[in-house]
Enzyme design. Structure first.
Site, PDB file in Angstrom:
ATOM      1  N   CYS A   1      -7.425  -2.745 -13.126  1.00 46.08           N
ATOM      2  CA  CYS A   1      -7.106  -1.671 -12.185  1.00 46.08           C
ATOM      3  C   CYS A   1      -5.854  -1.999 -11.379  1.00 46.08           C
ATOM      4  O   CYS A   1      -5.477  -1.257 -10.487  1.00 46.08           O
ATOM      5  CB  CYS A   1      -8.294  -1.374 -11.275  1.00 46.08           C
ATOM      6  SG  CYS A   1      -8.842  -2.812 -10.357  1.00 46.08           S
TER       7      CYS A   1
ATOM      8  N   ASP B   1      -3.266  -8.452  -6.843  1.00 40.83           N
ATOM      9  CA  ASP B   1      -3.542  -9.684  -6.108  1.00 40.83           C
ATOM     10  C   ASP B   1      -3.432 -10.918  -6.997  1.00 40.83           C
ATOM     11  O   ASP B   1      -2.954 -11.951  -6.552  1.00 40.83           O
ATOM     12  CB  ASP B   1      -4.940  -9.626  -5.476  1.00 40.83           C
ATOM     13  CG  ASP B   1      -4.916  -8.830  -4.194  1.00 40.83           C
ATOM     14  OD1 ASP B   1      -4.033  -9.091  -3.359  1.00 40.83           O
ATOM     15  OD2 ASP B   1      -5.748  -7.928  -4.032  1.00 40.83           O
TER      16      ASP B   1
ATOM     17  N   HIS C   1       0.806  -1.227   0.000  1.00 47.55           N
ATOM     18  CA  HIS C   1       0.000   0.000   0.000  1.00 47.55           C
ATOM     19  C   HIS C   1       0.838   1.276   0.000  1.00 47.55           C
ATOM     20  O   HIS C   1       0.469   2.257  -0.629  1.00 47.55           O
ATOM     21  CB  HIS C   1      -1.024  -0.014   1.137  1.00 47.55           C
ATOM     22  CG  HIS C   1      -0.392  -0.159   2.469  1.00 47.55           C
ATOM     23  ND1 HIS C   1       0.116   0.904   3.136  1.00 47.55           N
ATOM     24  CD2 HIS C   1      -0.161  -1.244   3.227  1.00 47.55           C
ATOM     25  CE1 HIS C   1       0.649   0.467   4.266  1.00 47.55           C
ATOM     26  NE2 HIS C   1       0.496  -0.829   4.339  1.00 47.55           N
TER      27      HIS C   1
ATOM     28  N   GLU D   1      -9.281 -11.222  -9.356  1.00 48.38           N
ATOM     29  CA  GLU D   1      -7.965 -11.092  -8.723  1.00 48.38           C
ATOM     30  C   GLU D   1      -7.565 -12.351  -7.959  1.00 48.38           C
ATOM     31  O   GLU D   1      -6.523 -12.390  -7.319  1.00 48.38           O
ATOM     32  CB  GLU D   1      -7.923  -9.854  -7.823  1.00 48.38           C
ATOM     33  CG  GLU D   1      -9.036  -9.737  -6.822  1.00 48.38           C
ATOM     34  CD  GLU D   1      -8.953  -8.456  -5.983  1.00 48.38           C
ATOM     35  OE1 GLU D   1      -7.923  -7.770  -6.026  1.00 48.38           O
ATOM     36  OE2 GLU D   1      -9.924  -8.151  -5.277  1.00 48.38           O
TER      37      GLU D   1
HETATM   38  C1  PEP Z   1      -5.486  -5.387  -7.272  1.00 48.81           C
HETATM   39  O1  PEP Z   1      -5.459  -6.319  -6.492  1.00 48.81           O
HETATM   40  O2  PEP Z   1      -4.934  -5.390  -8.393  1.00 48.81           O
HETATM   41  C2  PEP Z   1      -6.200  -4.153  -6.896  1.00 48.81           C
HETATM   42  C3  PEP Z   1      -6.356  -3.177  -7.758  1.00 48.81           C
HETATM   43  O3  PEP Z   1      -6.673  -4.012  -5.637  1.00 48.81           O
HETATM   44  P1  PEP Z   1      -5.749  -3.711  -4.343  1.00 48.81           P
HETATM   45  O4  PEP Z   1      -4.403  -3.266  -4.840  1.00 48.81           O
HETATM   46  O5  PEP Z   1      -6.464  -2.657  -3.596  1.00 48.81           O
HETATM   47  O6  PEP Z   1      -5.718  -5.020  -3.653  1.00 48.81           O
HETATM   48 MG    MG Z   2      -6.770  -6.437  -4.836  1.00 49.89          MG
END
Ligand code: PEP
Ligand code: MG
Length: 585
Positions: A504, A457, A191, A433
Site C-alpha cells: 500500500c 516508511d 502527507h 514497514e
Molecule cells: C506506508 O508507510 O507505506 C504507508 C502506506 O503508510 P503511511 O504512508 O500512512 O505511513
Molecule cells: Mg506507514
C-alpha cells in the site's frame, strides 16, 4: 517573473491566484483599497495592536502568578515589537502609498523587519525573530478575527501555498476549489503529497522558499509533473503552460481501460488493484477510478482536526458506511497511525525529538487501550458483511502483533457478550514497514493472515531518510537495492507461509516499480485512486513471464538510477507506443 524548482509529486498543471497559508492556518488577504479607506485600515491597525497588547499583558500576569515574575518578563520583547515606531510607520506608509489592506501591509513590513534582523551579525537580535513571528501571528489573528479564511470556506479557486499543510488542514479541503499545492518542505511521501495525488491535484513540495517569494494574490503556475513553480508569469508563459495542461489531460484520457475490467496480464495472471483512502470525500473515487475495494483506509484522518476523540459509535457509522459502499469488494482498515507527521489535538502528545521513531502508530495504540479498543470495536461491528479486514501499522516485532491481536480478541468477547454482530473470522494483517518486521517476516507470517508492505516508511527507515525532508529527498529511493531485496524477501516469505501479500506504499502506483513487483509475485497493489487506470493498463499490456525476467536483471544492478533506467528500457520495448502515456504522466 520568478521560477522555483521543487519536487514534482502530483502531475498536471495548475494556474491561478495564490493563497498563502501561514503555519497556523492564517491566510493573509491581499486587497487593493480606495483612498477613502486608508484611515479605516490605520484604525484597524491600532485596534489590533491594542488588543494584542491586552492579550499579552493577560498572559504575562497569568504566567507571573503561576510560575514567577521572571518568567513573565519573557514577553518584554513582544511589547517592544508592538511599540516599535519604525515597524508601525512602515505599515502605515505601505497602506498609504501602495493602497493595500492592513493585514497585507503588516505582513510585508514584518517580513522586511525579520529579513533585516536575520542579516545582522548579532545572535541576540537573530533570536528575537521567533518572538517577532509569534507576535505578528497574534496581531494578524486580531486583525482577521473571525474573518480568517478556513480552507473549507474558500470562495474562489486558488493555488494553496504553505510552509507545509497540517493533516488537519488537508482533512477539510474543498477539492473543487484547489488548483494546486506548493509547499516549502516535504518529499514524495509526505502527507501533503499523498493527499494531492489521491485527489488528483497538481502539487510541488520541497520548494524551500515558496512562502518567502509568493504573496497571496500573485498569479502562479504550478507544474506538478516537472516540479516547477512560476511566480507572476508572462502571458506567453501562461499560454505555454495552458498547452501543457491540455496535453496532460489528453494523455490521462488516452488511458482508456474500462472501470469494470480487472487487471489481468496478457498471460492470464489476475491482480487486485485497490485504492488508498484518507478522507470520506475520497470514497467516490474508489468506484470512479475502477478500484477493487480499498487496500488502505488511513483511519487516523477521522481523528484529526478536532478537539475531541470520535466515539465508538461515530467511528462505527463511518466504517460501516465505507464497508457498505465498497461491498462485495474488501476494505482494509489500518488502525490509527498517529505520530510521525500526524498529530491529534486530544490527547495532547508531547513534542518528541524524532517523532517518526517515537510514540507512533501501534506504539501509541497499545499505550492507549481505551482509544484503541473503541476503534477495534467499531471496525469489528462494521465487519458483519465479511468484507472488512484490519491491519496494524508499524509493527516492529511479534510481541506488538500479539498484544494488538489480544486486544482485538478482548473486543470480540465483549461484543459477543453484548450480543453485537461481527465477522468472527475477520482477517488480521501486519503492515511491513519497519526493517525489523521485514527481516523477521517469517515469524510474523505465522501469526498474520496477510501482509501489506508499507514502502513509504520501509524506505525511510531502511535508508535512514526522513520521508518529509526535501533536503534528503534525493536519497529517498524506492529502487535502492536494499529496499528491493527487503521487498522481494517479504513477498517470498509470505508465500512460503501461504499468506497473501499486498503493497500500500506509493511505490506500487509507480509504473516501473509496479512492473517489477508483478514479477516479484506481489498479490495485490493499493494506491491513490488516480494512479489506478494507468497501472491497470500497464498490467494488461505485459506478460507475467516478462515481469519475472526483469527481476533477475534488476537484482544484478547496484544503484537506484541503474534500476530505474533498466526498467524503463525494458518497458519501452514491451509497451511501444503506449509507453509514453503510461509512464510519462
Ligand atoms: C506506508 O508507510 O507505506 C504507508 C502506506 O503508510 P503511511 O504512508 O500512512 O505511513
Ligand atoms: Mg506507514
Amino acid at each position: 517573473m520568478i521560477k522555483l524548482k521543487g519536487i514534482a509529486v502530483s502531475g498536471g498543471v495548475g494556474i491561478g491566484k495564490a493563497l498563502l497559508l501561514s503555519k497556523d492556518d492564517i491566510s493573509i488577504p491581499h486587497r487593493k483599497i480606495l483612498h477613502s479607506e486608508i484611515s479605516r485600515e490605520i484604525y484597524r491597525l491600532e485596534e489590533a495592536l491594542i488588543e494584542t497588547r491586552r492579550e499579552i499583558s493577560d498572559l504575562q500576569s497569568k504566567i507571573s502568578k503561576e510560575i514567577g515574575f521572571d518568567h513573565g518578563r519573557i514577553f518584554e520583547a513582544h511589547f517592544l515589537v508592538l511599540e516599535d515606531r519604525v515597524l508601525i510607520e512602515d505599515v502605515i506608509k505601505q497602506i498609504k502609498n501602495k493602497l493595500v489592506n492592513v493585514e497585507y501591509a503588516f505582513s510585508q513590513s514584518v517580513k522586511k523587519y525579520v529579513g533585516t534582523l536575520l542579516k545582522l551579525n548579532d545572535e541576540y537580535l537573530r533570536e528575537r525573530v521567533v518572538d517577532i513571528e509569534d507576535i505578528s501571528r497574534r496581531v494578524l489573528r486580531a486583525m482577521l478575527k473571525e474573518k480568517s479564511v478556513s480552507l473549507s470556506e474558500l470562495q474562489d479557486k486558488v493555488v494553496v501555498v504553505a510552509h507545509d499543510l497540517a493533516p488537519s488542514q488537508t482533512a477539510t479541503l474543498p477539492k473543487e476549489k484547489i488548483l494546486g499545492f506548493v509547499t516549502d518542505v516535504g518529499g514524495r511521501t509526505s502527507h501533503t503529497a499523498i493527499i494531492a495525488r489521491t485527489l488528483g491535484i497538481p502539487a510541488v513540495v520541497g520548494a524551500e522558499i515558496a512562502t518567502r517569494d509568493i504573496q497571496s494574490g500573485d498569479k502562479i503556475i504550478v507544474d506538478g509533473s516537472s516540479g516547477h513553480v512560476i511566480i507572476k508569469p508572462t502571458e506567453n508563459i501562461i499560454k505555454e503552460y495552458q498547452k501543457k495542461s491540455t496535453l496532460y489531460t489528453k494523455e490521462v484520457k488516452a488511458i482508456h481501460i474500462p472501470k469494470e475490467i480487472k487487471a489481468c496480464t496478457k498471460d492470464g495472471k489476475q491482480i487486485v488493484i485497490s485504492a488508498n483512502i484518507e478522507l470520506p470525500q475520497e470514497l467516490s473515487l474508489v468506484k470512479h477510478y475502477g478500484a477493487e475495494g480499498i487496500g488502505l483506509y488511513r483511519t487516523e484522518y477521522i481523528f484529526l482536526g478536532r478537539k475531541d476523540l470520535p466515539s465508538e459509535e461515530e467511528q462505527y457509522k463511518a466504517y460501516a458506511k465505507v464497508a457498505k459502499e465498497v461491498s462485495p469488494s474488501k476494505v482494509i482498515f489500518r488502525t490509527i497511525d498517529i505520530g510521525g507527521d500526524k498529530f491529534l489535538s486530544q490527547p495532547e502528545v508531547p513534542k518528541e525529538m524524532s517523532p517518526f521513531l517515537g510514540w507512533r502508530a501501534i506504539r501509541f495504540c497499545l499505550a492507549s487501550p481505551q482509544v484503541f479498543k473503541a476503534q477495534l470495536r467499531a471496525i469489528l461491528r462494521a465487519s458483519v458483511d465479511k468484507n472488512v479486514r484490519v491491519m496494524f501499522p508499524m509493527i516492529s516485532g511479534i510481541e506488538e502483533l500479539r498484544q494488538a491481536k489480544e486486544l482485538l480478541e478482548d473486543c470480540k468477547k465483549e461484543l459477543r457478550n453484548e450480543g453485537k454482530k461481527f465477522d468472527e473470522n475477520i482477517s488480521v494483517g501486519a503492515m511491513i514497514e519497519v526493517p525489523s518486521a521485514a527481516i523477521t517476516a517469517d515469524v510474523l507470517a505465522k501469526e498474520s493472515d496477510f501482509f501489506s508492505i508499507g514502502t513509504n516508511d520501509l524506505i525511510q527507515y531502511s535508508l535512514a531518510v526522513d520521508r518529509g525532508n526535501e533536503k534528503v529527498a534525493y536519497l529517498y529511493e524506492p529502487g535502492h537495492p536494499a529496499v528491493l531485496r527487503l521487498v522481494k524477501s517479504v513477498i517470498e516469505v509470505a508465500h512460503a507461509n501461504k499468506i497473501w501479500v499486498g503493497m500500500c506504499g506509493e511505490m506500487s502506483g509507480e509504473p516501473i516499480f509496479a512492473f517489477l513487483l508483478l514479477g516479484m509475485g506481489l498479490d495485490s497493489f493499493s494506491m491513490p485512486p488516480p494512479q489506478i487506470p494507468k497501472i491497470k493498463e500497464l498490467i494488461s499490456n505485459v506478460k507475467l513471464a516478462d515481469a519475472r525476467k526483469v527481476v533477475s536483471g534488476v537484482l544484478e544492478l547496484y544503484t537506484s538510477k541503474e534500476v530505474e533506467k533498466y526498467l524503463q528500457d525494458e518497458l519501452r520495448k514491451i509497451l511501444k507506443e503506449d509507453f509514453y502515456h503510461i509512464l510519462m504522466i
